[in-house]
Design an enzyme around this catalytic site. Structure first.
Site, PDB file in Angstrom:
ATOM      1  N   HIS A 176       0.816  -1.220   0.000  1.00 26.61           N
ATOM      2  CA  HIS A 176       0.000   0.000   0.000  1.00 26.61           C
ATOM      3  C   HIS A 176       0.849   1.270   0.000  1.00 26.61           C
ATOM      4  CE1 HIS A 176      -3.100  -2.854   1.348  1.00 26.61           C
ATOM      5  NE2 HIS A 176      -4.030  -1.957   1.124  1.00 26.61           N
TER       6      HIS A 176
ATOM      7  N   HIS B 201      -2.904  -2.273  -4.507  1.00 23.28           N
ATOM      8  CA  HIS B 201      -4.158  -1.539  -4.293  1.00 23.28           C
ATOM      9  C   HIS B 201      -4.141  -0.293  -5.165  1.00 23.28           C
ATOM     10  CE1 HIS B 201      -7.659   0.293  -2.627  1.00 23.28           C
ATOM     11  NE2 HIS B 201      -7.678  -0.414  -1.515  1.00 23.28           N
TER      12      HIS B 201
ATOM     13  N   HIS C  77     -11.192  -7.400  -5.274  1.00 25.04           N
ATOM     14  CA  HIS C  77     -11.436  -6.390  -4.249  1.00 25.04           C
ATOM     15  C   HIS C  77     -12.152  -5.190  -4.889  1.00 25.04           C
ATOM     16  CE1 HIS C  77     -10.350  -3.234  -1.347  1.00 25.04           C
ATOM     17  NE2 HIS C  77     -10.097  -4.199  -0.479  1.00 25.04           N
TER      18      HIS C  77
ATOM     19  N   GLU D 212     -13.234  -9.004   0.223  1.00 27.00           N
ATOM     20  CA  GLU D 212     -13.987  -7.748   0.045  1.00 27.00           C
ATOM     21  C   GLU D 212     -14.317  -7.551  -1.440  1.00 27.00           C
ATOM     22  OE1 GLU D 212     -12.407  -5.010   3.541  1.00 27.00           O
ATOM     23  OE2 GLU D 212     -10.879  -5.197   1.982  1.00 27.00           O
TER      24      GLU D 212
ATOM     25  N   GLU E 176     -19.044  -2.261   0.704  1.00 28.21           N
ATOM     26  CA  GLU E 176     -18.245  -1.403   1.586  1.00 28.21           C
ATOM     27  C   GLU E 176     -18.526   0.074   1.304  1.00 28.21           C
ATOM     28  OE1 GLU E 176     -14.027  -2.222   1.560  1.00 28.21           O
ATOM     29  OE2 GLU E 176     -13.573  -0.301   2.522  1.00 28.21           O
TER      30      GLU E 176
ATOM     31  N   CYS F 269     -16.494   2.468   1.313  1.00 23.37           N
ATOM     32  CA  CYS F 269     -15.459   2.975   0.401  1.00 23.37           C
ATOM     33  C   CYS F 269     -15.766   2.601  -1.050  1.00 23.37           C
ATOM     34  CB  CYS F 269     -14.083   2.425   0.775  1.00 23.37           C
ATOM     35  SG  CYS F 269     -13.382   3.207   2.230  1.00 23.37           S
TER      36      CYS F 269
ATOM     37  N   CYS G 196     -10.642   2.862   6.951  1.00 27.46           N
ATOM     38  CA  CYS G 196     -10.616   3.463   5.612  1.00 27.46           C
ATOM     39  C   CYS G 196     -11.881   4.262   5.331  1.00 27.46           C
ATOM     40  CB  CYS G 196     -10.428   2.381   4.552  1.00 27.46           C
ATOM     41  SG  CYS G 196     -11.594   1.012   4.670  1.00 27.46           S
ATOM     42  N   CYS G 197     -13.034   3.786   5.872  1.00 29.20           N
ATOM     43  CA  CYS G 197     -14.313   4.387   5.461  1.00 29.20           C
ATOM     44  C   CYS G 197     -14.612   5.764   6.069  1.00 29.20           C
ATOM     45  CB  CYS G 197     -15.461   3.429   5.744  1.00 29.20           C
ATOM     46  SG  CYS G 197     -15.317   1.816   4.939  1.00 29.20           S
TER      47      CYS G 197
HETATM   48 ZN   LIG Z   1     -13.537   1.413   3.610  1.00 28.37          ZN
END
Ligand SMILES: [Zn+2]
Length: 628
Positions: free
Chosen positions: A143, A193, A253, A305, A321, A323, A396-397
């Site tokens: 990442h 990612h 993902h 995910e 999700e 995100c 993350c969200c």
């Molecule tokens: Zn997220």
């Protein structure tokens, strides 16, 4: 007032030009409410979490000199990205509704980042503190570029919003370092990612530095060629299974796929490489037709995910999700700018009012990571499927939600040389395309949208109104309004005058929505929709003794709207509908029988907009209800 460009500003090839983040001021309806609670509750909570979650302490640790303390690294390897998203949220909010603390926060965080950044420009607290010998050595899950991308977006937002001037030089030093390593230095790796691609293009748009665009294009070209290792999740997980131009369907993902495609469209917008737009539209069409929840959510598997197979869209195990909803809005926005097609604004609306809006509690201090379409009342404690939470270990969200809400104004309208296009309807003012208009509406509770020209444009000018695909009979002023092929109704006049009005009347008749027959998980069920709002049945609204999971609805039942103000939920329009209870007669202790199911006890079931769910008890909820 000086224009402040928003999060995505293509340089010329776009069919539609975005307006600035301050050019649309939202004054009423749910969007205004979300911005208000974002300002009052969510952002203050996020700022507090930057210390508590370890995001800032990790970076201080990375910048610590000998003898300055050495606390442990906290959280995930991508913990820096929480801070970057928070900085972006604060920057857009500074443009919208400044607070004295915002500039100070950006300056303080920038000082920490400047100290942590290595002299060669590298910056990532996890790898500097925990794994200095592994820098760029495990790109499949490191990442490092993902975090860098979020820093670039924060720096672009801060520069445009004029909140401090120290973040951009830090971002540029890191971007220059990435260019030296991955564009000109012979390293052909990509980040497992995707995210940095769309961010690099925006940094190019702000600075004019062509190498940033070239690097974004190279990272996209290099995906799907086996240039990084399998992270252990398989090659589909990181969309590294096929070259981007050859992939026909969204896989792996979900957030990675959606950010990747936002970057793909961004690179097309700057380079004109049609093959990129073509492959992205192809994936979009397949995803919308086969892998999209009625809420606009994406991702049907907790494992990885991930997107599932076509039509694999379970309600209870939906991942969806928060995100992913945000990333989908980013991608759709770029497609809208690139093509001018209203179908992308339609999906933005569906996602915004449902999958995205449900992520945050009515009070703005609790968030969903996962947004299922069903919650059973006997749910065993689950980190993701339970109730909204104040924060997450993998957070993350929440800051992602905050950056989108702060910049929402920029998504309402666009301009062209012919006039103004309205894509999303909310009460407020819009100043763009040489005019100033006032929008009065009770949307989405009410379908009437009145647009008044307050400052008239010069000469020939056109107002384009999106006609949502769900509106069956639409009127503009006194006549029926049919959208053009692109989804917009256009009003063109040789001269406009201050005080001119246009009234759009959208059809908010509640509808029983049926799923495609191949979506096995909800076959034989219906969901209620009114305008852009998808509804759900929560146990809290049902009559005594009627359980949500036993409800059945007659195919010819007609939902009845009821306006309410509910404590803890706020203003709403409920839908009441005639329902019955299903009775099963299991055999031999098993939940199966050869006797046809029966229904009994007619009852009135009540549905609430999905985005308002989980603001009362933690009871059962379902979007899809079987037909009786
Ligand atoms: Zn997220």
């Amino acid at each position: 007032m000086q224009q402040i460009p928003g999060p995505a500003v293509p340089s010329g090839r776009a069919v539609l030009r975005p307006i600035g983040v301050r050019d649309a001021v939202i004054t009423g309806g749910p969007l205004a409410r979300w911005q208000e609670i974002n300002h009052e509750a969510s952002i203050p909570l996020g700022l507090e979490q930057m210390e508590r979650s370890g995001a800032l302490p990790n970076l201080r640790r990375a910048g610590a000199r000998a003898g300055e303390g050495d606390g442990p690294f906290q959280g995930y390897r991508f913990q820096d990205s929480d801070l970057y998203k928070q900085l972006e949220a604060v920057s857009w909010e500074h443009a919208r509704a400044p607070e004295p603390g915002y500039a100070a926060f950006v300056e303080q965080a920038s000082a920490v980042l400047a100290r942590a950044q290595r002299s060669d420009g590298y910056l990532n607290s996890h790898y500097q503190v925990v794994k200095p010998d592994k820098i760029y050595a495990e790109l499949e899950y490191s990442h490092e570029m993902y975090c860098a991308g979020h820093l670039f977006q924060a720096a672009v937002a801060a520069a445009r919003a004029g909140v401090g001037d120290s973040l951009l030089p830090i971002a540029r030093r890191l971007a220059d370092h990435l260019v030296e390593v991955f564009l000109t230095g012979g390293n052909d790796g990509i980040d497992g990612h995707a995210e940095v691609e769309t961010a690099l293009v925006e940094l190019y748009r702000l600075t004019g530095e062509r190498a940033y665009l070239d690097l974004a294009a190279k990272l996209i070209d290099n995906r799907g060629k086996g240039l990084i290792a399998d992270s252990g999740m398989g090659m589909l997980y990181a969309q590294d299974h096929l070259p981007v131009r050859e992939a026909d369907t969204a896989v792996g993902h979900a957030v990675r796929q959606l950010y990747l495609d936002a970057g793909v469209v961004d690179v097309y917008l700057e380079t004109g490489d049609e093959s990129l737009l073509e492959c992205s539209v192809r994936r979009w069409e397949d995803m919308v037709a086969t892998k999209t929840y009625i809420t606009g959510g994406h991702g049907s598997r907790h494992d990885g995910e991930a997107f599932g197979e076509r039509y694999e869209l379970p309600s209870d195990r939906a991942y969806s999700e928060s995100c992913a909803a945000i990333a989908s809005i980013h991608w759709n926005w770029r497609l809208l700018l690139a093509t001018g097609q209203g179908r992308y604004a339609d999906l933005i609306e569906r996602t915004l009012y449902n999958a995205f809006a449900a992520s945050t509690s009515a009070g703005g201090t609790r968030f969903f990571y996962v947004n299922p379409l069903q919650r059973r009342d006997d749910l065993v404690e689950d980190a993701y499927l339970g109730r909204r939470r104040e924060w997450f270990a993998c957070a993350c969200c929440p800051p992602n939600i905050m950056r989108l809400v702060a910049s929402l104004g920029g998504y309402l309208a666009t301009e062209t040389s012919s006039g103004l296009q309205l894509h999303q309807y909310a009460a407020g003012h819009i100043e763009a395309a040489g005019a100033r208009v006032r929008v009065e509406t009770g949307y989405p509770w009410d379908g009437v949208v009145r647009v008044t020209v307050e400052e008239a444009p010069e000469g020939d000018w056109e107002l384009a109104l999106r006609i949502p695909s769900w509106s069956e009979s639409t009127y503009v002023d006194d006549g029926p309004a049919r959208a053009g092929e692109d989804g917009y109704f256009r009003i063109r006049r040789a001269a406009w005058h201050a005080g001119d009005t246009v009234e759009l009347r959208l059809d908010l008749t509640p509808r029983l929505m049926r799923p495609h027959h191949r979506i096995d998980a909800v076959r034989g069920s219906v969901a209620l929709q009114r305008g852009p709002l998808v509804y759900c049945f929560e146990q809290a609204d049902q009559p005594e003794g009627v359980e949500v999971d036993d409800l059945a609805i007659a195919p010819d039942a007609v939902p009845r709207p009821v306006a309410r103000e509910i404590e803890g939920v706020g203003r709403t329009v409920l839908l009441e509908i005639d329902a019955a209870r299903t009775l099963s007669q299991p055999r031999g202790g098993l939940p199966y029988t050869d006797t046809p199911l029966t229904t009994s006890t007619r009852a009135t079931a009540t549905a609430v907009p999905y985005f308002q769910w989980d603001n009362r008890d933690g009871g059962a909820m379902r979007v899809w209800i079987p037909l009786a």
